[in-house]
Write an enzyme that holds these catalytic residues in place. Structure first.
Site, short mmCIF file in Angstrom:
data_model
loop_
_atom_site.label_atom_id
_atom_site.label_comp_id
_atom_site.label_asym_id
_atom_site.label_seq_id
_atom_site.Cartn_x
_atom_site.Cartn_y
_atom_site.Cartn_z
N GLU A 37 0.74 -1.16 0.29
CA GLU A 37 -0.08 -0.02 0.50
C GLU A 37 0.74 1.43 -0.57
O GLU A 37 2.08 1.01 0.76
CB GLU A 37 -0.79 -0.16 1.28
CG GLU A 37 -1.47 -1.27 1.57
CD GLU A 37 -2.11 -0.85 2.94
OE1 GLU A 37 -2.17 -0.37 3.89
OE2 GLU A 37 -3.14 -2.36 3.69
N LYS A 66 1.93 4.78 1.52
CA LYS A 66 2.38 5.11 2.93
C LYS A 66 2.27 6.52 2.97
O LYS A 66 2.50 7.29 2.19
CB LYS A 66 3.52 4.94 3.72
CG LYS A 66 3.83 5.63 4.80
CD LYS A 66 5.06 5.32 5.09
CE LYS A 66 5.08 5.30 6.75
NZ LYS A 66 4.92 6.45 7.75
N ASP A 91 1.05 10.63 3.25
CA ASP A 91 1.74 11.14 4.64
C ASP A 91 0.57 12.21 5.24
O ASP A 91 0.62 13.03 4.91
CB ASP A 91 2.68 11.88 3.73
CG ASP A 91 3.59 12.85 4.89
OD1 ASP A 91 3.44 12.49 6.08
OD2 ASP A 91 4.71 13.55 4.61
N TYR A 124 -7.10 1.58 6.07
CA TYR A 124 -5.96 0.85 5.36
C TYR A 124 -5.59 -0.10 6.97
O TYR A 124 -4.40 -0.69 6.58
CB TYR A 124 -5.31 1.75 5.56
CG TYR A 124 -4.20 2.92 6.68
CD1 TYR A 124 -3.64 2.15 7.74
CD2 TYR A 124 -3.86 3.42 6.14
CE1 TYR A 124 -3.11 2.87 8.85
CE2 TYR A 124 -2.96 4.65 7.10
CZ TYR A 124 -3.27 4.06 8.71
OH TYR A 124 -2.35 5.14 8.46
N LYS A 146 10.39 3.32 2.70
CA LYS A 146 10.52 4.62 2.70
C LYS A 146 11.23 5.32 1.53
O LYS A 146 12.33 4.93 0.86
CB LYS A 146 11.36 5.44 3.49
CG LYS A 146 10.49 4.79 5.13
CD LYS A 146 9.46 6.29 5.15
CE LYS A 146 10.12 7.55 6.05
NZ LYS A 146 9.23 7.98 6.84
N CYS A 152 9.54 49.04 -7.75
CA CYS A 152 9.26 47.25 -8.50
C CYS A 152 10.15 47.08 -9.43
O CYS A 152 11.31 48.02 -9.94
CB CYS A 152 7.61 47.75 -9.92
SG CYS A 152 7.72 46.30 -10.49
N CYS A 168 9.73 48.32 -12.92
CA CYS A 168 9.81 48.86 -13.90
C CYS A 168 9.73 50.33 -13.18
O CYS A 168 9.81 50.86 -13.47
CB CYS A 168 8.27 48.83 -13.84
SG CYS A 168 6.83 49.34 -13.11
N CYS A 179 3.63 46.42 -7.10
CA CYS A 179 3.88 47.99 -8.06
C CYS A 179 2.53 48.00 -8.31
O CYS A 179 2.01 48.01 -7.88
CB CYS A 179 4.18 47.24 -9.27
SG CYS A 179 4.32 47.87 -10.45
N CYS A 208 4.20 48.11 -16.89
CA CYS A 208 5.83 47.49 -15.73
C CYS A 208 5.05 46.16 -16.86
O CYS A 208 4.34 45.39 -17.11
CB CYS A 208 4.56 47.10 -13.89
SG CYS A 208 5.81 46.16 -13.72
S1 IVH Z 1 -0.37 0.38 9.09
C1 IVH Z 1 1.35 -1.31 12.74
N1 IVH Z 1 -0.57 1.86 6.17
O1 IVH Z 1 2.54 5.19 9.19
C2 IVH Z 1 0.76 -0.78 11.33
N2 IVH Z 1 0.09 2.65 8.15
O2 IVH Z 1 5.02 5.22 10.66
C3 IVH Z 1 1.14 0.19 10.88
N3 IVH Z 1 0.50 4.98 7.71
O3 IVH Z 1 1.32 5.78 12.53
C4 IVH Z 1 -0.10 1.15 10.26
N4 IVH Z 1 -0.36 5.32 5.37
O4 IVH Z 1 -0.16 7.21 10.27
C5 IVH Z 1 -0.15 1.43 7.95
N5 IVH Z 1 -1.35 2.34 4.70
C6 IVH Z 1 -0.77 2.53 5.70
C7 IVH Z 1 0.00 3.98 5.68
C8 IVH Z 1 0.63 3.98 7.22
C9 IVH Z 1 0.72 5.54 6.14
C10 IVH Z 1 1.05 5.70 8.91
C11 IVH Z 1 0.51 5.66 9.69
C12 IVH Z 1 1.24 5.07 10.86
C13 IVH Z 1 2.95 5.79 10.43
C14 IVH Z 1 3.49 3.85 10.62
#
Ligand code: IVH
Length: 679
Positions: free
Chosen positions: A112, A114, A116, A229, A318, A412, A415, A430, A437
């Protein structure tokens, strides 16, 4: 139909359309139709206060502000993840799983993105959302239920009847990530900056800040959404055996899940997944910082267990960091299309998230003071997706002694005219017009040629700058007088592309009035306003002649925008350019009135309130929209007409206060009959 049943039907219908729009991104009805349903629900609820329900979609707007957030202790700890950045480490992790589970077991993995954002846990009891909490330290989080309920993609209720036949758990906890999509983040910040408010630092920060509001109404105004998730825990008959089953079940329950998930069974496919998602990273529309790989079988997850707050059954791969530190070498000031003066950081080039970054936006002087930024400082910069890199913070401890304060120029840079700043705006400008300008002129021309404006294919920013610098183009009309020889003479311009450009310029003459108005670059006139203006005035001459009173009668145009439009056309040079453009053959089809012969309400805003007895509000709305009216949910000074049925309350009072014309249902039906709109 008894009110109770009608309410239930309306609530289900509104919830269904929210799901189609916010979860599936596949709306089934036009916005106006949805608005009408929502309004109908609102007024029925107002008429039956005894039937209110906290699960009604109308309750999402946000209730009373809280004084503080209650602590919530998680029934199952919310863990964090081990991280890796290489194939070898991933291979080692798979090996460690095999060692613990035994070589003979068949292992599947679930990959999946990850996300942010901010991790949250949602507790559903009998399908009803009863608690939403933050992760906190993993053991104890905060109760943010009132805020999460305002997020349209989070179901308040999971519908009971399920085709799959899977019973809804008595209780379950759904985990996921709440985030702000990148384009909505940008829109939000643009608006904040225009209004002189503080922009969000980045989407993740913005999501966290939005969820930390004590007043849910503020959260409701933020563009939050969620991907689910994982299953925290569940009680009841549903006992899934694999994570992939959980995700599939979430989807059929209307919980929003990420479309890019994939089940794989070995390292190579895992790495292809990692690479594929990385390649898509900047086009996803949301920030990710890697991918998460999970062992799919839930039994196997349990056997593997966790160490030091991290599960052994999952790992985060990562991506390269999107934050880096570098030095601020200079601050330059750029002049925008409307004269806005924006500070831009010139940085010592640094490699971030896969690209070399040497510039970052600084928004305005307030942002520079907020960061306490000086030239020579070491700064942390962040690049997310395709967002312009941002300076996140200054590393104060590394400030050199000779660091220089940033000062707003008094003239500016393009100009030399005076730079001015009004109190109600965070941006400095400006003071010269775009006819004086050169920087504003170039930016204005780039806007004129851009895709949503005149859409002149091949006339890019660089070419425009060259044309202006060479003195070939001073205003938009000059573009249509460019000759083949002039275009071809430009450095590096091959004959073929010169021919293409000549053709593209010629083709762009045939446009629409909306595009033409938008392309003029009048301050505050975006695409939507340009469309309203085109529909209302139907000719450029009428728009030029319009006074403020006529302008404010247009939907979406308030006194400030009206004044900007009037000022634009009060400048005779602007009018002269418009005339030369029309003289150069720029043209558009006449705007057709819907169904000639009947009445046209194009440009008018109507409000329906109270209950109608001879037709439903939806029917009335459809008729009005069909002859060009906009049907709004609330009365304002811009409302042209209110139709008030029995039981009309605050909207009717507001109409009287604002002296907006009101007709009752009989008068409305007579009006419709007179114009042949009903039998
Ligand atoms: S699973 C123990 N799935 O990543 C499993 N986490 O570093 C942890 N996160 O606090 C959760 N996308 O905020 C999972 N597809 C995903 C995720 C995910 C983002 C974040 C989540 C967690 C952090 C862990």
């Amino acid at each position: 139909m008894p009110a109770e049943q009608k309410l239930a039907e309306l609530r289900a219908a509104v919830a269904h359309h929210m799901y189609r729009y916010h979860v599936l991104d596949e709306p089934e009805v036009a916005d106006a139709e949805y608005d009408a349903l929502f309004d109908e629900l609102l007024s029925l609820e107002a008429a039956h206060p005894e039937l209110t329900s906290s699960e009604s979609p109308t309750q999402r707007v946000g209730g009373q502000p809280l004084s503080h957030f209650e602590k919530v202790s998680h029934e199952v700890a919310m863990l964090s993840l081990d991280k890796t950045t290489t194939r070898t480490e991933l291979e080692d992790w798979i090996q460690r799983c095999r060692n613990r589970l035994g070589d003979e077991v068949s292992l599947n993995f679930f990959c999946e993105p990850k996300i942010d954002g901010v991790a949250v846990a949602l507790v559903y009891e009998d399908g009803r959302l009863v608690l939403a909490s933050t992760r906190g330290d993993g053991q104890t989080g905060e109760n943010i239920t009132a805020n999460v309920k305002t997020i349209p993609s989070v179901p308040l209720r999971i519908p009971v009847s399920q085709e799959s036949g899977i019973p809804i758990p008595v209780r379950m906890e759904v985990r996921g990530e709440i985030y702000i999509p990148v384009d909505q983040f940008r829109e939000f910040n643009q608006r904040a900056i225009n209004q002189g408010d503080k922009p969000m630092i980045n989407p993740r920060n913005g999501a966290a800040g939005s969820l930390r509001q004590l007043d849910p109404k503020i959260t409701a105004s933020r563009p939050l959404t969620m991907f689910c998730y994982s299953l925290g825990w569940t009680e009841g008959d549903w006992q899934p055996s694999a994570h992939s089953q959980v995700i599939a079940q979430f989807e059929s329950w209307g919980l929003r899940t990420n479309p890019l998930v994939r089940r794989v069974d070995e390292l190579d496919s895992m790495m292809s997944y990692v690479d594929e998602v990385l390649a898509k990273r900047s086009d996803l529309g949301y920030d990710i910082d890697g991918v998460v790989v999970k062992v799919d079988e839930l039994d196997q997850q349990e056997t593997l267990g966790a160490v030091t707050r991290k599960p052994r059954w999952a790992i985060a791969y990562k991506y390269p960091a999107e934050e880096a530190t570098t030095e601020l070498q200079e601050v330059e000031f750029q002049v925008g299309r409307t004269g806005s003066i924006t500070p831009v950081a010139r940085l010592k080039p640094v490699f971030v998230g896969g690209v070399t970054v040497s510039n970052a936006t600084l928004h305005n002087m307030d942002e520079i003071s907020r960061l306490d930024l000086r030239i020579g400082d070491h700064v942390m910069i962040r690049r997310a997706g395709d967002v312009i890199p941002q300076v996140v913070s200054v590393i104060q401890s590394r400030r050199p002694k000779d660091a220089v304060e940033v000062v707003l120029p008094t003239v500016c840079p393009s100009c030399g005219s005076a730079v001015t700043q009004t109190e109600d705006e965070a941006v400095a400008r400006c003071s010269a017009s775009h006819n004086v300008c050169p920087a504003q002129r170039k930016e204005g021309l780039k806007h004129f040629a851009s895709r949503l404006a005149m859409d002149i294919d091949g006339l890019g920013d660089k070419l425009i700058e060259q044309f202006v610098d060479l003195g070939l183009v001073a205003n938009a009309a000059d573009i249509f007088h460019l000759e083949m020889s002039q275009i071809a003479a430009i450095e590096r311009m091959a004959e073929k592309s010169a021919t293409n450009l000549v053709e593209a310029i010629a083709a762009s003459r045939a446009t629409t009035l909306q595009r033409f108005i938008y392309s003029l670059g009048i301050r505050e006139v975006g695409e939507a306003t340009a469309l309203s203006l085109a529909n209302q005035f139907r000719s450029i001459e009428a728009l030029i002649a319009a006074d403020v009173e006529a302008l404010v009668s247009v939907p979406d145009v308030g006194p400030i925008v009206a004044e900007k439009i009037r000022l634009f056309f009060a400048d005779s040079e602007n009018v002269a350019v418009v005339e030369s453009l029309v003289g150069a053959g720029v043209n558009w089809p006449e705007i057709e009135l819907p169904d000639a012969g009947t009445v046209s309400l194009v440009g008018q805003t109507w409000v329906l309130t109270g209950t109608l007895e001879q037709m439903t509000r939806n029917e009335a709305k459809a008729i009005l929209v069909g002859v060009g009216a906009k049907v709004a949910g609330s009365v304002s000074a811009k409302t042209h007409q209110v139709v008030a049925g029995p039981g009309a309350g605050s909207k009717l009072a507001k109409a009287k206060e604002l002296e907006v014309p009101v007709m009752d249902e009989d008068e409305f039906v007579t009006f419709l009959k007179t114009h042949g709109l009903v039998e």
